[in-house]
Design a protein around this motif. Structure first.
Motif, mmCIF file in Angstrom:
data_model
loop_
_atom_site.group_PDB
_atom_site.id
_atom_site.type_symbol
_atom_site.label_atom_id
_atom_site.label_comp_id
_atom_site.label_asym_id
_atom_site.label_seq_id
_atom_site.Cartn_x
_atom_site.Cartn_y
_atom_site.Cartn_z
ATOM 1 N N ARG A 1 0.830 -1.201 0.000
ATOM 2 C CA ARG A 1 0.000 0.000 0.000
ATOM 3 C C ARG A 1 0.871 1.261 0.000
ATOM 4 O O ARG A 1 0.546 2.243 -0.679
ATOM 5 C CB ARG A 1 -0.922 0.004 1.211
ATOM 6 N N GLU A 2 1.930 1.219 0.771
ATOM 7 C CA GLU A 2 2.826 2.385 0.822
ATOM 8 C C GLU A 2 3.435 2.669 -0.549
ATOM 9 O O GLU A 2 3.588 3.832 -0.946
ATOM 10 C CB GLU A 2 3.933 2.155 1.855
ATOM 11 N N LEU A 3 3.764 1.618 -1.275
ATOM 12 C CA LEU A 3 4.286 1.771 -2.634
ATOM 13 C C LEU A 3 3.281 2.510 -3.509
ATOM 14 O O LEU A 3 3.634 3.457 -4.230
ATOM 15 C CB LEU A 3 4.583 0.395 -3.234
ATOM 16 N N LEU A 4 2.028 2.103 -3.451
ATOM 17 C CA LEU A 4 1.002 2.712 -4.292
ATOM 18 C C LEU A 4 0.759 4.174 -3.919
ATOM 19 O O LEU A 4 0.694 5.039 -4.797
ATOM 20 C CB LEU A 4 -0.296 1.920 -4.186
ATOM 21 N N VAL A 5 0.623 4.442 -2.638
ATOM 22 C CA VAL A 5 0.366 5.821 -2.213
ATOM 23 C C VAL A 5 1.523 6.723 -2.632
ATOM 24 O O VAL A 5 1.312 7.849 -3.103
ATOM 25 C CB VAL A 5 0.136 5.887 -0.688
ATOM 26 N N ARG A 6 2.740 6.235 -2.492
ATOM 27 C CA ARG A 6 3.901 7.020 -2.908
ATOM 28 C C ARG A 6 3.863 7.289 -4.412
ATOM 29 O O ARG A 6 4.090 8.418 -4.870
ATOM 30 C CB ARG A 6 5.181 6.268 -2.544
#
Length: 359
Positions: free
Chosen positions: A5-10
């Motif tokens: 999820r952190e990858l996508l939000v970034r």
């Protein structure tokens, strides 16, 4: 996978209009390098990461660029990510990266997984895909586009864009004859009639020609009058772009004659439709059912990089990714992160099954 999820939000937080993907490409390259990929930025600006060393090659081609339109990036209380590119198509691309990062050793021994974050998919150039298709020779291809986590997209319509200009000497409106705008609109009406009459009357929209007037205008300087328009065509598999080009030219030349006409064409994309039963689709269907879903097959009236790579990658191919494609390019573009998680799980299981024959 932890960190997906952190990858996508970034990724969604980094603006990346077509031709301006450098910052997001660097971020994705660095993420892949930190998660076991051999990662680089290639000659077209694509973010490319490779994992595994087996005899099979699986290409996972998504795109990093977005259309214009700022949407403040936020994750709301319901766990929905709002932001340009969340659905089209950073959600799909990041799901590819997260799934390949989570693959077991058995899958990595069986195949090479090449993840490609492509540039300029939203532009007529499709620069990233055209470069990638000459650099790699995959055995299976996944295209990163929103299909919904239970859906598999097998085909996209073709495309042609026609820019029309009609120029005529000025004349008094009380006299005989038609204006440049008259000729233009008469030619457009002929194009519409041709489009409506193409193919069988009972055919579905995927097998019909769609003609859209995207821009129109007219003006003059007292001596010369000019009218212009841009026409967009969505083409079925039975109609090649060059055949549509000929039909459009004949429609306009029949009205005012070629001496008054300027026609240019761009965006030539041939429609593509892949079979629904092969090793790739079977692996995806099993994985979707394993997550409690019901697999559905789709074809789309738009275009994607699937159209571009089909000629040089004649192998089992499907488009897959989380999100509702009806939100593409809209002010309300958003992606439910729970659906994104399911797509990552589906991809991890499907890729493992595809190359090893088991979970």
């Amino acid at each position: 996978m932890k960190g997906a999820r952190e990858l996508l939000v970034r990724a969604v937080s980094i603006p990346s209009l077509s031709g301006q993907e450098g910052e997001v490409a660097a971020a994705l390259r660095d993420w892949m390098a930190a998660h076991g990929f051999d990662a680089c930025i290639d000659g077209a600006g694509n973010a490319v990461g490779v994992r595994g060393g087996g005899p099979l090659t699986v290409a996972l081609l998504g795109h990093m660029d977005t259309v214009p339109g700022h949407i403040p990036v936020q994750v709301d209380e319901a766990g929905v990510l709002h932001g340009r590119g969340s659905v089209d198509a950073k959600g799909s691309l990041c799901a590819f990266l997260a799934a390949v990062a989570a693959l077991p050793d058995s899958a990595l021994r069986a195949a090479r997984f090449v993840c490609i974050g492509a540039t300029e998919e939203e532009a007529p150039s499709s620069r990233g895909a055209r470069h990638a298709m000459r650099e790699h020779r995959p055995d299976f291809v996944l295209i990163g586009e929103p299909s919904g986590w239970e859906g598999l997209t097998l085909g996209y319509k073709g495309r042609l864009v026609a820019r029309v200009g009609v120029t005529k000497d000025n004349f008094h409106s009380a006299g005989e004859g038609g204006s440049a705008a008259d000729d233009l609109t008469a030619g457009w009406q002929r194009v519409r009639e041709w489009a409506a009459g193409f193919g069988k009357a009972e055919a579905g929209i995927f097998d019909r020609v769609q003609a859209t007037l995207q821009e129109i205008g007219s003006g003059g300087d007292g001596l010369t009058q000019r009218a212009w328009a841009t026409i967009g065509l969505r083409l079925p598999p039975a109609l090649a772009p060059f055949e549509a080009e000929l039909a459009v030219r004949q429609a306009f030349e029949a009205v005012g004659g070629p001496e008054h006409l300027e026609l240019t064409f761009s965006g030539h994309e041939t429609a593509v439709r892949h079979p629904k039963d092969n090793a790739l689709t079977r692996a995806l269907r099993v994985a979707i059912r394993g997550e409690g879903g019901t697999p559905t097959f789709k074809v789309k009236t738009g275009t994607s990089d699937m159209n571009v790579v089909a000629e040089l990658w004649p192998v089992p191919t499907a488009a897959y990714g989380p999100g509702d494609s009806a939100l593409d390019h809209t002010p309300g573009e958003r992606l439910d992160l729970a659906e994104y998680d399911r797509a990552v799980a589906v991809l991890t299981a499907a890729l493992t099954r595809l190359v090893t024959g088991s979970h």
